[in-house]
Design a protein around this motif. Structure first.
Motif, mmCIF file in Angstrom:
data_model
loop_
_atom_site.group_PDB
_atom_site.id
_atom_site.type_symbol
_atom_site.label_atom_id
_atom_site.label_comp_id
_atom_site.label_asym_id
_atom_site.label_seq_id
_atom_site.Cartn_x
_atom_site.Cartn_y
_atom_site.Cartn_z
ATOM 1 N N GLU A 4 -17.578 -101.838 -8.138
ATOM 2 C CA GLU A 4 -18.911 -102.043 -8.636
ATOM 3 C C GLU A 4 -19.046 -103.264 -9.525
ATOM 4 O O GLU A 4 -20.220 -103.393 -9.762
ATOM 5 C CB GLU A 4 -19.417 -100.612 -9.736
ATOM 6 C CG GLU A 4 -19.517 -99.312 -8.978
ATOM 7 C CD GLU A 4 -20.235 -98.394 -9.866
ATOM 8 O OE1 GLU A 4 -19.682 -98.059 -10.942
ATOM 9 O OE2 GLU A 4 -21.130 -97.625 -9.339
ATOM 10 N N ALA A 5 -17.927 -103.898 -9.760
ATOM 11 C CA ALA A 5 -18.121 -105.050 -10.620
ATOM 12 C C ALA A 5 -17.792 -106.548 -9.730
ATOM 13 O O ALA A 5 -17.077 -106.283 -8.652
ATOM 14 C CB ALA A 5 -16.902 -104.971 -11.530
ATOM 15 N N ARG A 6 -18.427 -107.439 -9.981
ATOM 16 C CA ARG A 6 -18.212 -108.764 -9.521
ATOM 17 C C ARG A 6 -18.207 -109.712 -10.578
ATOM 18 O O ARG A 6 -18.936 -109.877 -11.520
ATOM 19 C CB ARG A 6 -19.272 -109.081 -8.466
ATOM 20 C CG ARG A 6 -18.880 -110.533 -7.819
ATOM 21 C CD ARG A 6 -19.904 -110.780 -6.438
ATOM 22 N NE ARG A 6 -19.268 -109.977 -5.478
ATOM 23 C CZ ARG A 6 -18.235 -110.240 -4.754
ATOM 24 N NH1 ARG A 6 -17.725 -111.407 -4.980
ATOM 25 N NH2 ARG A 6 -17.899 -109.673 -3.775
ATOM 26 N N ALA A 7 -17.376 -110.763 -10.404
ATOM 27 C CA ALA A 7 -16.985 -111.929 -11.287
ATOM 28 C C ALA A 7 -17.858 -113.041 -11.097
ATOM 29 O O ALA A 7 -18.019 -113.202 -9.778
ATOM 30 C CB ALA A 7 -15.383 -112.198 -11.356
ATOM 31 N N ALA A 56 -23.001 -103.571 -9.744
ATOM 32 C CA ALA A 56 -23.571 -102.707 -10.938
ATOM 33 C C ALA A 56 -23.317 -103.320 -12.185
ATOM 34 O O ALA A 56 -23.978 -103.319 -13.264
ATOM 35 C CB ALA A 56 -23.203 -101.259 -10.941
ATOM 36 N N PHE A 57 -22.145 -104.046 -12.080
ATOM 37 C CA PHE A 57 -21.561 -105.037 -13.131
ATOM 38 C C PHE A 57 -21.112 -106.426 -12.908
ATOM 39 O O PHE A 57 -20.486 -106.369 -12.005
ATOM 40 C CB PHE A 57 -20.375 -104.066 -14.001
ATOM 41 C CG PHE A 57 -20.615 -102.967 -14.296
ATOM 42 C CD1 PHE A 57 -20.883 -102.554 -15.589
ATOM 43 C CD2 PHE A 57 -20.473 -101.721 -13.447
ATOM 44 C CE1 PHE A 57 -21.469 -101.124 -15.789
ATOM 45 C CE2 PHE A 57 -20.523 -100.534 -13.736
ATOM 46 C CZ PHE A 57 -21.380 -100.152 -15.181
ATOM 47 N N VAL A 58 -22.029 -107.276 -13.637
ATOM 48 C CA VAL A 58 -21.631 -108.705 -13.358
ATOM 49 C C VAL A 58 -20.627 -109.272 -14.645
ATOM 50 O O VAL A 58 -21.158 -109.129 -15.717
ATOM 51 C CB VAL A 58 -22.900 -109.409 -13.056
ATOM 52 C CG1 VAL A 58 -22.454 -111.162 -12.879
ATOM 53 C CG2 VAL A 58 -23.549 -108.955 -11.920
ATOM 54 N N VAL A 59 -19.699 -109.634 -14.027
ATOM 55 C CA VAL A 59 -18.460 -110.065 -15.224
ATOM 56 C C VAL A 59 -18.589 -111.475 -15.227
ATOM 57 O O VAL A 59 -17.953 -112.362 -14.434
ATOM 58 C CB VAL A 59 -17.115 -109.541 -14.886
ATOM 59 C CG1 VAL A 59 -16.108 -109.927 -15.924
ATOM 60 C CG2 VAL A 59 -17.270 -108.020 -15.084
ATOM 61 N N ASN A 60 -19.077 -112.157 -16.232
ATOM 62 C CA ASN A 60 -19.148 -113.623 -16.318
ATOM 63 C C ASN A 60 -17.925 -114.229 -16.719
ATOM 64 O O ASN A 60 -17.527 -113.978 -18.282
ATOM 65 C CB ASN A 60 -20.488 -114.077 -17.412
ATOM 66 C CG ASN A 60 -20.597 -115.554 -17.513
ATOM 67 O OD1 ASN A 60 -20.149 -116.185 -16.733
ATOM 68 N ND2 ASN A 60 -20.822 -115.831 -18.765
ATOM 69 N N ILE A 61 -17.135 -114.849 -16.147
ATOM 70 C CA ILE A 61 -16.243 -115.410 -16.527
ATOM 71 C C ILE A 61 -16.059 -117.290 -16.700
ATOM 72 O O ILE A 61 -15.315 -117.801 -17.172
ATOM 73 C CB ILE A 61 -14.777 -115.563 -15.325
ATOM 74 C CG1 ILE A 61 -15.241 -116.169 -14.326
ATOM 75 C CG2 ILE A 61 -14.465 -114.015 -15.402
ATOM 76 C CD1 ILE A 61 -13.912 -116.091 -13.063
ATOM 77 N N LYS A 62 -17.512 -117.681 -16.876
ATOM 78 C CA LYS A 62 -17.502 -119.193 -17.016
ATOM 79 C C LYS A 62 -16.963 -119.483 -18.259
ATOM 80 O O LYS A 62 -16.357 -120.823 -18.240
ATOM 81 C CB LYS A 62 -19.155 -119.358 -16.917
ATOM 82 C CG LYS A 62 -19.329 -120.878 -16.848
ATOM 83 C CD LYS A 62 -18.875 -121.524 -15.631
ATOM 84 C CE LYS A 62 -19.439 -122.914 -15.662
ATOM 85 N NZ LYS A 62 -19.097 -123.749 -14.136
ATOM 86 N N GLY A 63 -17.006 -118.860 -19.272
ATOM 87 C CA GLY A 63 -16.460 -119.381 -20.769
ATOM 88 C C GLY A 63 -15.121 -119.395 -20.820
ATOM 89 O O GLY A 63 -14.519 -119.625 -22.130
#
Length: 310
Positions: free
Chosen positions: A25-28, A50-57
Motif C-alpha cells: 500500500e506504500a510507495r516511495a 494509500a501511503f506515500v513515503v517522501n524520501i527527498k530529504g
C-alpha cells in the motif's frame, strides 16, 4: 481524487520501516515528477498507494562523486540536472551526460532523480541505456540489510524491479572508464524536447593502444523491448576487430535484430527496428571519434542527443 497519507521519512532507517510496515500500500517518492501521471493512468502501470513515503530529504543520497579507483557514485536522489552538469560525468561518461540532457525539460530535470528514473523501470527511460552500457551496479538497502545487484538484473518488466518489500535503491556505482574510451546516447523522438523516446541507444567504445582495434564495446537499447537491455551479440561482433564502416554496420544490424518493439502512438515496430539500426551505427561512429581522442564539445554532444528526423 482518492486520498492518501503523506509520510515524511526522517532518515533511511525510518523510510525502510515505513515501507516495510505498509507493504504494497506504500510507495516511495522523491522528485515526484511521475506521480500524478501514474496516478491518473489506467492499466497495470497505475499508482494508487494509500501511503506515500517522501524520501527527498534523506541526507547523503544526493551526492555525485568520482575517483579513479572507485569510478562514479550516484546517490539515488541526485537530480538528472546535477548529472548533466557534472564535469566528471561530461568528461568520462559522455553517454550518461547526453542521456541526462535529453531527459524532458530543464524544469523536470531539476526535480527528477536518477533513482526515480531507474525505479520507474520504464523501457524508455533516458538515463537507463547509458547506465546499462557503463555496467552500473545498484546499492540496495532493506530490512535484511544492504545488498548489491547489477543493473542488468534490476529490471523485471515494464514498471517492475527486483526491489523487495521495504527495500530502497540508495546508490548507483559505475566503474572508472579505461583509457581510449568514448560514448554517447542518442534518442529519437517526434519533438526535440519533452517527448518520451521512440528509440534510445547508448554506445561505449574502448580502443586498444593501436587506436584502431576495438578492445571493448557496449551497446544498450531503450524503448524497443519490455525493459532496456544490452545488445550482446552486436557487442561481440566488434570486440577484437578494427572498427571499419562494415564492422559498425554489422553491429548495427545485429542490434536491430535484437530489438523486440511494439506498435504504439510513437511509432510502429518496423519503424523502431529501422531506427535502432540507424542510431546504433550513429552512436558507434560518435563514440569512436571520442575514443580516438577527438575532442567533441558538450554542446555538439547535446545537439546530437535528440534526433527528431532522419
Amino acid at each position: 481524487m482518492l486520498r492518501f497519507d503523506f509520510l515524511n521519512a526522517r532518515n533511511l532507517r525510518h523510510a525502510i520501516s515505513l515501507l516495510e510496515r505498509h507493504g504494497d500500500e506504500a510507495r516511495a517518492v522523491a522528485g515526484s515528477t511521475d506521480f500524478l501521471v501514474r496516478w491518473r493512468q489506467s492499466g497495470p502501470g497505475r499508482w494508487r498507494p494509500a501511503f506515500v513515503v517522501n524520501i527527498k530529504g534523506l541526507s547523503g543520497l544526493g551526492r555525485i562523486t568520482y575517483s579513479p579507483q572507485n569510478g562514479l557514485r550516484l546517490g539515488a536522489l541526485a537530480t538528472v540536472q546535477a548529472i548533466e552538469t557534472n564535469a566528471q560525468v561530461r568528461r568520462r561518461y559522455q553517454a550518461l551526460a547526453t542521456g541526462a540532457t535529453s531527459f524532458a525539460g530543464v524544469q523536470v530535470r531539476n526535480l527528477a532523480t536518477v533513482g526515480g528514473n531507474v525505479c520507474n523501470a520504464s523501457p524508455a527511460g533516458d538515463t537507463l541505456p547509458a547506465l546499462l552500457a557503463f555496467d552500473a551496479q545498484c546499492a540496495i538497502v532493506g530490512p535484511e540489510g544492504p545488498r548489491m545487484l547489477p543493473l542488468t538484473e534490476f529490471f523485471q518488466g515494464p514498471g517492475r524491479t527486483a526491489l523487495q518489500q521495504g527495500e530502497l535503491l540508495t546508490q548507483l556505482t559505475l566503474p572508472p572508464p579505461t583509457p581510449r574510451t568514448g560514448s554517447i546516447y542518442i534518442k529519437h523522438s517526434p519533438r526535440g524536447a519533452m517527448d518520451i523516446a521512440t528509440v534510445g541507444v547508448a554506445s561505449v567504445i574502448t580502443l586498444e593502444e593501436d587506436g584502431a582495434t576495438c578492445k571493448d564495446a557496449r551497446i544498450a537499447l531503450g524503448a524497443v523491448g519490455p525493459v532496456p537491455f544490452r545488445a550482446s551479440e552486436a557487442e561481440n561482433l566488434l570486440k577484437g576487430r578494427e572498427l571499419s564502416p562494415d564492422a559498425l554496420g554489422q553491429a548495427a544490424e545485429a542490434a536491430r535484430n535484437a530489438a523486440t518493439p511494439i506498435d504504439d502512438v510513437r511509432g510502429t515496430a518496423a519503424y523502431r527496428k529501422d531506427m535502432v539500426e540507424a542510431l546504433t551505427r550513429r552512436t558507434l561512429q560518435h563514440a569512436l571519434r571520442i575514443a580516438g581522442g577527438q575532442r567533441v564539445p558538450f554542446e555538439e554532444q547535446r545537439r546530437l542527443a535528440v534526433q527528431t528526423a532522419f
